[in-house]
Design a protein around this motif. Sequence first.
Motif: not given
Length: 268
Positions: A240-254
Amino acid sequence: MQQLIDFEGLFEEKLAEYMRLHRGKYSEKQWEALIPKLYRQFGETYISRAENTPRGYFAERSDEALCALLVRYLREGVRVPDFLCRELERRKPEALVSLLRAGAPAEEVRAAVEIFGAEAAAFGGYFRVLEGDADEETVEAVAECLRGNADAAKAGALDLYGRSVRPELMIEILSRVQERDDAVFRILLREFRGSVESGELIARAGYLARYGDPRAADALLEAIEREDIGYLEFRELRCAIETLGGVYETERDFSDDPAFQAISGKTE
């Protein structure tokens, strides 16, 4: 009252005779192509009982008479002639909207919905149906039309949402509105912010992404930082963030998340 004419049955009789006379002449695929042509020809064939051709039989009637015939065919269990449906689709008469009401027989509502489709003229009736206890199939048929013309459905969706009538469906319809509207945006944003606790985060994030208002990015970024979200929620939020033109690059451990393990094939 004049007995209904089973035009579909008459065509099947003529088709059976035609197929008997031409047995072995056509392949199955050729028959599939030929039958619609024969049906169109049947529509221009004089039927003595109708004192007209099937097409002309319905074309000469008033809007009110056509709607009354549709109801009779449905209620008396006689197959609705395609020529009647096509004539109603061509006219889309206002009289047909009377079938779109809460508590109306499901088959009558669905017949009207199939004829009107996403025509805004029928939306008032569609929302009246949704206010009643329509069955799931009828609700979905109505909803599909509203989704297909969401801008025209906006006012009705806002009204029903405000009265807590099928709120989840109203939210989905509103997410498809193309015109920017602060009232719509506030609803989608409010519903999203309360979605973690309600378990609807994935759907609500998708609604914000579909609506496409970049002002929603901050709320999405705030949600994706939460430690209590799972992998599927994280993935939808990032999308959703990328669809709105944003970027999220933080790595998360799942790595301990069952959904992540199933998708990545790392289950033991």
